[in-house]
Design a protein around this motif. Sequence first.
Motif, short mmCIF file in Angstrom:
data_model
loop_
_atom_site.label_atom_id
_atom_site.label_comp_id
_atom_site.label_asym_id
_atom_site.label_seq_id
_atom_site.Cartn_x
_atom_site.Cartn_y
_atom_site.Cartn_z
N PHE A 278 0.85 -1.20 0.00
CA PHE A 278 0.00 0.00 0.00
C PHE A 278 0.88 1.25 0.00
CE2 PHE A 278 -1.81 3.26 2.92
CZ PHE A 278 -2.82 3.73 2.09
N ALA A 279 1.89 1.28 0.87
CA ALA A 279 2.79 2.43 0.94
C ALA A 279 3.55 2.63 -0.36
CB ALA A 279 3.77 2.25 2.10
N LEU A 280 3.99 1.53 -0.97
CA LEU A 280 4.77 1.62 -2.22
C LEU A 280 3.91 2.12 -3.38
CD1 LEU A 280 6.89 -1.68 -2.07
CD2 LEU A 280 7.66 0.65 -1.63
N THR A 281 2.70 1.59 -3.51
CA THR A 281 1.85 2.00 -4.63
C THR A 281 1.44 3.47 -4.49
OG1 THR A 281 -0.02 1.01 -3.43
CG2 THR A 281 0.92 -0.27 -5.23
N CYS A 282 1.19 3.90 -3.27
CA CYS A 282 0.82 5.31 -3.07
C CYS A 282 1.99 6.24 -3.35
CB CYS A 282 0.32 5.52 -1.64
SG CYS A 282 -1.22 4.66 -1.25
N GLY A 284 4.75 5.54 -5.10
CA GLY A 284 5.11 5.44 -6.52
C GLY A 284 4.12 6.16 -7.41
N GLY A 285 2.83 6.03 -7.09
CA GLY A 285 1.81 6.71 -7.87
C GLY A 285 1.92 8.22 -7.78
N LEU A 286 2.23 8.73 -6.60
CA LEU A 286 2.36 10.18 -6.41
C LEU A 286 3.52 10.74 -7.23
CD1 LEU A 286 1.60 12.82 -4.96
CD2 LEU A 286 3.12 12.12 -3.08
N ALA A 369 -1.11 8.95 -0.54
CA ALA A 369 -2.43 8.76 -1.16
C ALA A 369 -3.22 10.06 -1.18
CB ALA A 369 -3.20 7.67 -0.40
N ILE A 370 -3.14 10.82 -0.09
CA ILE A 370 -3.85 12.11 -0.04
C ILE A 370 -3.32 13.05 -1.13
CG2 ILE A 370 -4.17 14.21 1.34
CD1 ILE A 370 -4.21 12.36 3.82
N GLY A 371 -2.00 13.08 -1.28
CA GLY A 371 -1.40 13.90 -2.33
C GLY A 371 -1.83 13.45 -3.71
N LEU A 372 -1.83 12.14 -3.94
CA LEU A 372 -2.21 11.59 -5.26
C LEU A 372 -3.69 11.83 -5.54
CD1 LEU A 372 -1.61 9.98 -7.80
CD2 LEU A 372 -1.89 7.88 -6.47
N LEU A 373 -4.55 11.60 -4.55
CA LEU A 373 -5.98 11.80 -4.74
C LEU A 373 -6.31 13.27 -5.02
CD1 LEU A 373 -7.32 9.44 -1.92
CD2 LEU A 373 -7.71 9.17 -4.38
N SER A 374 -5.58 14.17 -4.38
CA SER A 374 -5.78 15.60 -4.62
C SER A 374 -5.45 15.96 -6.07
CB SER A 374 -4.92 16.43 -3.66
OG SER A 374 -5.25 16.16 -2.33
N LEU A 375 -4.34 15.40 -6.56
CA LEU A 375 -3.94 15.66 -7.94
C LEU A 375 -4.91 15.04 -8.94
CD1 LEU A 375 -0.08 15.12 -7.55
CD2 LEU A 375 -1.27 17.29 -7.90
N LEU A 376 -5.40 13.84 -8.61
CA LEU A 376 -6.40 13.18 -9.48
C LEU A 376 -7.69 14.00 -9.53
CD1 LEU A 376 -6.04 9.40 -8.52
CD2 LEU A 376 -5.61 10.40 -10.76
N TYR A 377 -8.11 14.47 -8.35
CA TYR A 377 -9.34 15.28 -8.28
C TYR A 377 -9.20 16.55 -9.12
CZ TYR A 377 -13.09 18.10 -6.26
OH TYR A 377 -14.20 18.89 -6.09
N ARG A 378 -8.05 17.18 -9.02
CA ARG A 378 -7.80 18.40 -9.78
C ARG A 378 -7.84 18.13 -11.27
NH1 ARG A 378 -2.27 22.04 -9.26
NH2 ARG A 378 -2.84 23.63 -10.79
#
Length: 384
Positions: A278-282, A284-286, A369-378
């Motif tokens: 979970f930590a790696l995918t979040c 890496g995704g960010l 994940a919070i950082g990635l979700l924020s960017l996805l939302y934007r």
Amino acid sequence: MKELKAFSQIVKREFKLFFSNDVLVMVFFGAPIFFGLLVGYTYQQASVKDLSIAVIDQDNSPLSHKVIDALEENYYLSVDHVSIKESDIKDELPNFEAIVRIPQGFEGAINYKRHPHIQVEVNGANMITGNYANIGIRTVLGTLNAGIEIVGLNKQGIPLATAKEQWEAFAIDDTRYFNATSNYLTFIWPGIIGAVMQQVFLLGMALSYSKEHEENTFGKVASITKNPFTIFFGKALPYWITGVVLWGGLQLLMFPLFKLPEPSDYGVLLILTAVFMFALTCLGGLVSWILPSQLKATEVLMVISTPSFILSGFTWPLNAMPVWIQNISKGIPLTHFLEALRKILHFNADMNMIFPQVKMLILIGSISAIGLLSLLYRKLKITE
């Protein structure tokens, strides 16, 4: 129901993208298997033995010969060269792990209580072999030293039992726990595989999001759903599934193959593996989203991943590192995974024992994940 259908579409799409990339599939599955077998067979002997040493025997007496025979019988040592002249072995230390020098008049000096010196020169270029050679030599010489002293006291008319007590003021009982045989494979294998797993996961995630940017295909994702949570979990799930299958396969096949310690509770190990992934995918995704180039994302994530094994504290204790390096290491998932993995494999740890490491992995994953979700939302707002 609509979001569940969208989630299913995202998962299927991500699986298709994953398996359509031959290089990624080969690295993702091949690297852990290859390195697992490579490290396993490389260190299969598990402990060093028959380390090459030389002896300069300037005394050439029955006692010096006894010293040489005792050195040869030690598990760690192999006496590969004996000379009575120092010139015969001058400048040869790089070819041996150690050189033992027995001085001229050694036996006579002992008989007359003159306390002669045996000089041991250790080749410290390789700390592991040098230390083992030094341990072997000092064990042999210490045992002979005690034996000679006890025999000397016995010759003076002191009973053998009393002589032993006079020489040995106290006894030492040495018990080693957790890798009692100092098996190097048991020590190093989990750490190497953990580091490889981190690298392949970060590589996979580096290509997942940056590929959408590079090929301008995020619009297809947005047409399926506008929910950033659905996109995030849909793209992450294939990596979680394949990662768990891969890690489980490595355990089931290679732990028995190389006689590595197996955890007493596989459930605890499964939870640890899940939060690690979970930590790696979040993370890496960010990074992959921030750097919209597959090449740049891969390079940055490899820069993060490559020194992480050194900084993880697995081979060198964190408390021996500068504080600023310790702070960096706390932000690397591998640090907490390997610390908990060691507890599980060697200490039969339960969830309470590894909770601090699990908590840190969840924290790293959640922040990413919070950082990635924020960017996805934007991004989704822009595409509307």
